[in-house]
Motif scaffolding. Structure first.
Motif, PDB file in Angstrom:
ATOM      1  N   LEU A   1       0.821  -1.207   0.000  1.00 36.44           N
ATOM      2  CA  LEU A   1       0.000   0.000   0.000  1.00 36.44           C
ATOM      3  C   LEU A   1       0.854   1.257   0.000  1.00 36.44           C
ATOM      4  CD1 LEU A   1      -2.641  -1.021   2.693  1.00 36.44           C
ATOM      5  CD2 LEU A   1      -3.129  -0.650   0.274  1.00 36.44           C
ATOM      6  N   GLU A   2       0.309   2.296  -0.598  1.00 32.08           N
ATOM      7  CA  GLU A   2       0.894   3.631  -0.515  1.00 32.08           C
ATOM      8  C   GLU A   2      -0.120   4.519   0.185  1.00 32.08           C
ATOM      9  OE1 GLU A   2       3.895   4.738  -1.578  1.00 32.08           O
ATOM     10  OE2 GLU A   2       4.492   2.748  -2.306  1.00 32.08           O
ATOM     11  N   ALA A   3       0.296   5.158   1.267  1.00 32.75           N
ATOM     12  CA  ALA A   3      -0.581   6.068   2.008  1.00 32.75           C
ATOM     13  C   ALA A   3      -0.140   7.497   1.723  1.00 32.75           C
ATOM     14  CB  ALA A   3      -0.524   5.779   3.500  1.00 32.75           C
ATOM     15  N   SER A   4      -1.074   8.352   1.309  1.00 35.26           N
ATOM     16  CA  SER A   4      -0.742   9.745   1.008  1.00 35.26           C
ATOM     17  C   SER A   4      -1.876  10.651   1.462  1.00 35.26           C
ATOM     18  CB  SER A   4      -0.479   9.929  -0.485  1.00 35.26           C
ATOM     19  OG  SER A   4      -1.628   9.568  -1.241  1.00 35.26           O
ATOM     20  N   ILE A   5      -1.607  11.941   1.524  1.00 35.03           N
ATOM     21  CA  ILE A   5      -2.604  12.928   1.933  1.00 35.03           C
ATOM     22  C   ILE A   5      -3.188  13.592   0.696  1.00 35.03           C
ATOM     23  CG2 ILE A   5      -3.008  15.100   3.133  1.00 35.03           C
ATOM     24  CD1 ILE A   5      -2.584  12.881   5.076  1.00 35.03           C
ATOM     25  N   VAL A   6      -4.495  13.550   0.590  1.00 34.62           N
ATOM     26  CA  VAL A   6      -5.211  14.234  -0.489  1.00 34.62           C
ATOM     27  C   VAL A   6      -6.388  14.979   0.144  1.00 34.62           C
ATOM     28  CG1 VAL A   6      -6.501  14.017  -2.648  1.00 34.62           C
ATOM     29  CG2 VAL A   6      -4.583  12.467  -2.179  1.00 34.62           C
ATOM     30  N   ASP A   7      -6.348  16.312   0.045  1.00 36.40           N
ATOM     31  CA  ASP A   7      -7.420  17.138   0.619  1.00 36.40           C
ATOM     32  C   ASP A   7      -7.676  16.802   2.090  1.00 36.40           C
ATOM     33  OD1 ASP A   7      -7.808  18.442  -1.809  1.00 36.40           O
ATOM     34  OD2 ASP A   7      -9.279  16.970  -2.502  1.00 36.40           O
ATOM     35  N   HIS A   8      -6.587  16.692   2.847  1.00 35.71           N
ATOM     36  CA  HIS A   8      -6.640  16.467   4.294  1.00 35.71           C
ATOM     37  C   HIS A   8      -7.151  15.081   4.677  1.00 35.71           C
ATOM     38  CE1 HIS A   8      -5.861  20.752   4.562  1.00 35.71           C
ATOM     39  NE2 HIS A   8      -6.953  20.995   3.856  1.00 35.71           N
ATOM     40  N   TRP A   9      -7.238  14.155   3.728  1.00 33.55           N
ATOM     41  CA  TRP A   9      -7.643  12.780   3.980  1.00 33.55           C
ATOM     42  C   TRP A   9      -6.484  11.850   3.648  1.00 33.55           C
ATOM     43  CZ3 TRP A   9     -12.690  10.742   5.180  1.00 33.55           C
ATOM     44  CH2 TRP A   9     -13.663  11.726   5.392  1.00 33.55           C
ATOM     45  N   ILE A  10      -6.447  10.726   4.331  1.00 33.85           N
ATOM     46  CA  ILE A  10      -5.477   9.684   3.980  1.00 33.85           C
ATOM     47  C   ILE A  10      -6.092   8.827   2.879  1.00 33.85           C
ATOM     48  CG2 ILE A  10      -4.185   7.665   4.780  1.00 33.85           C
ATOM     49  CD1 ILE A  10      -4.316   8.842   7.608  1.00 33.85           C
ATOM     50  N   VAL A  11      -5.345   8.673   1.787  1.00 31.21           N
ATOM     51  CA  VAL A  11      -5.766   7.822   0.682  1.00 31.21           C
ATOM     52  C   VAL A  11      -4.830   6.625   0.624  1.00 31.21           C
ATOM     53  CG1 VAL A  11      -6.136   7.633  -1.807  1.00 31.21           C
ATOM     54  CG2 VAL A  11      -6.705   9.761  -0.618  1.00 31.21           C
ATOM     55  N   LEU A  12      -5.397   5.416   0.684  1.00 29.82           N
ATOM     56  CA  LEU A  12      -4.631   4.180   0.591  1.00 29.82           C
ATOM     57  C   LEU A  12      -4.763   3.618  -0.810  1.00 29.82           C
ATOM     58  CD1 LEU A  12      -5.579   2.434   3.970  1.00 29.82           C
ATOM     59  CD2 LEU A  12      -3.547   3.793   3.478  1.00 29.82           C
ATOM     60  N   ARG A  13      -3.632   3.465  -1.493  1.00 25.90           N
ATOM     61  CA  ARG A  13      -3.635   2.940  -2.857  1.00 25.90           C
ATOM     62  C   ARG A  13      -2.809   1.671  -2.935  1.00 25.90           C
ATOM     63  NH1 ARG A  13      -3.495   8.551  -4.113  1.00 25.90           N
ATOM     64  NH2 ARG A  13      -5.175   9.198  -5.540  1.00 25.90           N
ATOM     65  N   SER A  14      -3.274   0.761  -3.768  1.00 21.10           N
ATOM     66  CA  SER A  14      -2.497  -0.422  -4.149  1.00 21.10           C
ATOM     67  C   SER A  14      -2.350  -0.364  -5.656  1.00 21.10           C
ATOM     68  CB  SER A  14      -3.224  -1.699  -3.733  1.00 21.10           C
ATOM     69  OG  SER A  14      -2.495  -2.839  -4.152  1.00 21.10           O
ATOM     70  N   GLY A  15      -1.170   0.061  -6.101  1.00 25.58           N
ATOM     71  CA  GLY A  15      -0.999   0.333  -7.521  1.00 25.58           C
ATOM     72  C   GLY A  15      -1.859   1.529  -7.908  1.00 25.58           C
ATOM     73  N   GLN A  16      -2.712   1.384  -8.929  1.00 24.66           N
ATOM     74  CA  GLN A  16      -3.606   2.458  -9.350  1.00 24.66           C
ATOM     75  C   GLN A  16      -4.960   2.390  -8.650  1.00 24.66           C
ATOM     76  OE1 GLN A  16      -2.486   4.907 -11.419  1.00 24.66           O
ATOM     77  NE2 GLN A  16      -0.530   3.814 -11.158  1.00 24.66           N
ATOM     78  N   HIS A  17      -5.176   1.339  -7.860  1.00 25.74           N
ATOM     79  CA  HIS A  17      -6.466   1.129  -7.221  1.00 25.74           C
ATOM     80  C   HIS A  17      -6.511   1.811  -5.857  1.00 25.74           C
ATOM     81  CE1 HIS A  17     -10.057  -0.813  -5.688  1.00 25.74           C
ATOM     82  NE2 HIS A  17      -9.362  -1.320  -4.683  1.00 25.74           N
ATOM     83  N   VAL A  18      -7.577   2.577  -5.616  1.00 27.27           N
ATOM     84  CA  VAL A  18      -7.783   3.192  -4.305  1.00 27.27           C
ATOM     85  C   VAL A  18      -8.485   2.186  -3.405  1.00 27.27           C
ATOM     86  CG1 VAL A  18      -8.925   5.029  -3.010  1.00 27.27           C
ATOM     87  CG2 VAL A  18      -7.877   5.534  -5.229  1.00 27.27           C
ATOM     88  N   PHE A  19      -7.818   1.783  -2.353  1.00 21.99           N
ATOM     89  CA  PHE A  19      -8.394   0.812  -1.423  1.00 21.99           C
ATOM     90  C   PHE A  19      -9.356   1.477  -0.445  1.00 21.99           C
ATOM     91  CE2 PHE A  19      -7.964  -1.092   2.882  1.00 21.99           C
ATOM     92  CZ  PHE A  19      -8.681  -2.258   2.656  1.00 21.99           C
ATOM     93  N   ALA A  20      -8.955   2.644   0.100  1.00 21.64           N
ATOM     94  CA  ALA A  20      -9.804   3.310   1.091  1.00 21.64           C
ATOM     95  C   ALA A  20      -9.363   4.751   1.271  1.00 21.64           C
ATOM     96  CB  ALA A  20      -9.751   2.570   2.426  1.00 21.64           C
ATOM     97  N   GLU A  21     -10.272   5.566   1.791  1.00 17.24           N
ATOM     98  CA  GLU A  21      -9.990   6.952   2.144  1.00 17.24           C
ATOM     99  C   GLU A  21     -10.564   7.227   3.531  1.00 17.24           C
ATOM    100  OE1 GLU A  21     -10.201   9.563  -1.855  1.00 17.24           O
ATOM    101  OE2 GLU A  21     -12.099   8.610  -1.307  1.00 17.24           O
ATOM    102  N   GLY A  22      -9.860   8.035   4.330  1.00 17.72           N
ATOM    103  CA  GLY A  22     -10.378   8.354   5.651  1.00 17.72           C
ATOM    104  C   GLY A  22      -9.396   9.166   6.472  1.00 17.72           C
ATOM    105  N   GLU A  23      -9.816   9.543   7.668  1.00 14.95           N
ATOM    106  CA  GLU A  23      -8.968  10.342   8.556  1.00 14.95           C
ATOM    107  C   GLU A  23      -8.034   9.472   9.386  1.00 14.95           C
ATOM    108  OE1 GLU A  23     -11.545  14.294   9.587  1.00 14.95           O
ATOM    109  OE2 GLU A  23     -12.017  12.464  10.724  1.00 14.95           O
ATOM    110  N   GLU A  24      -8.403   8.213   9.567  1.00 12.08           N
ATOM    111  CA  GLU A  24      -7.607   7.329  10.419  1.00 12.08           C
ATOM    112  C   GLU A  24      -7.864   5.881  10.026  1.00 12.08           C
ATOM    113  OE1 GLU A  24      -7.682   6.091  15.128  1.00 12.08           O
ATOM    114  OE2 GLU A  24      -7.735   8.233  14.636  1.00 12.08           O
ATOM    115  N   PHE A  25      -6.798   5.065  10.066  1.00 14.23           N
ATOM    116  CA  PHE A  25      -6.926   3.644   9.770  1.00 14.23           C
ATOM    117  C   PHE A  25      -6.186   2.842  10.830  1.00 14.23           C
ATOM    118  CE2 PHE A  25      -7.380   5.645   5.602  1.00 14.23           C
ATOM    119  CZ  PHE A  25      -8.531   5.038   5.129  1.00 14.23           C
ATOM    120  N   LEU A  26      -6.751   1.695  11.198  1.00 13.68           N
ATOM    121  CA  LEU A  26      -6.116   0.805  12.155  1.00 13.68           C
ATOM    122  C   LEU A  26      -6.004  -0.582  11.540  1.00 13.68           C
ATOM    123  CD1 LEU A  26      -4.985   0.339  14.988  1.00 13.68           C
ATOM    124  CD2 LEU A  26      -7.316  -0.145  15.768  1.00 13.68           C
ATOM    125  N   PHE A  27      -4.762  -1.015  11.330  1.00 17.36           N
ATOM    126  CA  PHE A  27      -4.473  -2.334  10.769  1.00 17.36           C
ATOM    127  C   PHE A  27      -4.249  -3.292  11.935  1.00 17.36           C
ATOM    128  CE2 PHE A  27      -3.401   0.738   7.603  1.00 17.36           C
ATOM    129  CZ  PHE A  27      -3.591   0.147   6.357  1.00 17.36           C
TER     130      PHE A  27
END
Length: 459
Positions: free
Chosen positions: A50-76
């Motif tokens: 996964l790649e985690a980045s900030i977009v418009d104050h949200w965390i965006v989780l991507r796997s390759g070109q696919h967006v897995f999830a967006e949110g303020e907080e994630f717990l694995f």
């Protein structure tokens, strides 16, 4: 030396259990993550990479070109103790001369949060599991068992004391301050109160923690198991057990480095079998000058590479002059350095004048006089930061101002003692004590006078 620490390891464990620790690992605009084993996020198994980045104050989780999830907080979360995750490009040794990036692997859970426009990665791990890594990161696998056990106790004590302190500070009013500033004087100390989203960071600012990337030795595991749940206590509170690389012959009082709070177990101690500093007061300038320019016997006064290798990682072992050291600056170098590190243009530097020293000879307040400005700065880390590109070895130094031209010195030579703040346990001194056959109880008694060894919780 008294051979036994006050030992009250009684059956006082019913009220306490081992806590989970939240460790701040890194923060960045983008973080690369590799999950190794079964993890879930909100009950869903995420992709392994996964790649985690900030977009418009949200965390965006991507796997390759696919967006897995967006949110303020994630717990694995993972139910398996042997599952781990890899974080790429973690900076270690922040602001020190050995600063570098490494890919680090951690067991336990992973939390991602938004922090100041960046993704903050936090490892949630049981305290004793955290300590296995800390002891392996701070100490070498070649260390004596007694040194490792002593370090396990102080690392555990320090962490639990910080958790208690954080809870207390959240309730206090007004807000806790680490800076005292007035016209012509800036006094600042650096502790861990700036960690609001997690308990401790993973770098030397708190305790060096590198997960399972650093090989966890059998000796480190044995030290944790032998001291499981043991802490040092004083007046019914867990001790804030500090440590540094090398005290330089005498340790320093807590209040001279951090907030003005007296801790009876964190006072100046001569780091030797016999009190080599008896009758010496290093708060007096003439006595501090003579002490720093000499090389008195001490546990930490050693060039034994076998002992040093127990405490110093590979990138530190190139440093050989930590007990007594010397740094030289030209006028041009020093004035530019101070301007860069303080943000203040003093002009040409006329003098560096000691205004107050602690019991180890460490400067608490230093007066910088320039052609454009004069100011007193402190405490010790503020002084060390102002006079080095990274950190000066310690603030226990004297200054020779040479080649004066029209009242302006053209060269400054700093002669110093020790490596680090000098409060509490001296790691190199403790390593030497371990080699000499002292038990971990005796090592702890030497550095933390009057503290009691107690078992806080059981397995």
């Amino acid at each position: 030396m008294n051979s036994e620490i006050s030992d009250t390891r009684t059956n006082e464990t019913e009220k306490f259990t081992q806590p989970n620790i939240q460790v701040g690992i890194m923060a960045g605009t983008e973080i690369s993550i590799e999950l190794q084993g079964k993890y879930t996020v909100d009950g869903i198994q995420p992709p392994a990479n996964l790649e985690a980045s900030i977009v418009d104050h949200w965390i965006v989780l991507r796997s390759g070109q696919h967006v897995f999830a967006e949110g303020e907080e994630f717990l694995f979360l993972t139910p398996a103790p042997d599952c781990s995750f890899l974080l790429k490009g973690v900076t270690i040794g922040i602001d020190f001369h050995w600063e570098q990036k490494q890919d680090l692997q951690f067991r336990g859970s992973l939390k991602l949060m938004v922090e100041d426009g960046k993704v903050r990665a936090i490892n949630i791990v049981p305290l004793e599991e955290y300590l296995r890594s800390v002891i392996s990161s701070e100490m070498s696998a070649t260390s004596s068992p007694e040194l490792l056990k002593a370090h396990a106790v102080i690392s555990r004590s320090w962490l639990l004391a910080q958790l208690a302190k954080s809870k207390k500070l959240k309730k206090e009013q007004p807000v806790y301050q680490t800076t005292q500033q007035s016209e012509g004087e800036l006094i600042r100390w650096y502790d861990r109160e700036d960690h609001a989203l997690f308990d401790v960071c993973a770098d030397d600012h708190c305790q060096r923690y590198q997960g399972i990337t650093k090989i966890i030795s059998d000796k480190a595991n044995a030290a944790i198991d032998a001291t499981f749940g043991e802490v040092l206590m004083s007046r019914h509170e867990i001790c804030d057990t500090r440590f540094s690389k090398c005290c330089g012959g005498i340790s320093e009082n807590f209040e001279n480095v951090w907030e003005p709070v007296l801790h009876s177990y964190l006072t100046h101690v001569a780091d030797a079998e016999q009190d080599t500093a008896a009758g010496i007061d290093l708060r007096q300038e003439n006595q501090a000058d003579a002490w720093i320019r000499s090389s008195p016997p001490a546990f930490c006064n050693t060039t034994d590479q076998q002992v040093l290798a127990q405490v110093l990682p590979d990138f530190d072992q190139a440093t050989s002059d930590f007990y007594r050291w010397q740094v030289s600056y030209t006028q041009k170098e020093l004035s530019a350095l101070i301007r860069k590190k303080t943000g203040i243009d003093f002009g040409q530097i006329i003098s560096l004048e000691p205004m107050e020293r602690g019991y180890s000879g460490r400067l608490i307040r230093l007066k910088i006089t320039g052609t454009l400005k004069t100011m007193i700065i402190g405490k010790e880390l503020e002084i060390r930061r102002a006079l080095s590109e990274s950190h000066l070895y310690s603030s226990a130094f004297v200054v020779d101002q040479l080649d004066e031209q029209e009242g302006i010195p053209q060269q400054f030579v700093l002669t110093g003692a020790g490596w680090g703040h000098g409060v509490g346990l001296c790691q190199i001194g403790a390593a030497m004590m371990g080699e000499k056959g002292y038990s971990y109880e005796q090592i702890l008694k030497h550095y933390f006078r009057g503290a009691e060894l107690k078992k806080r919780y059981a397995e």
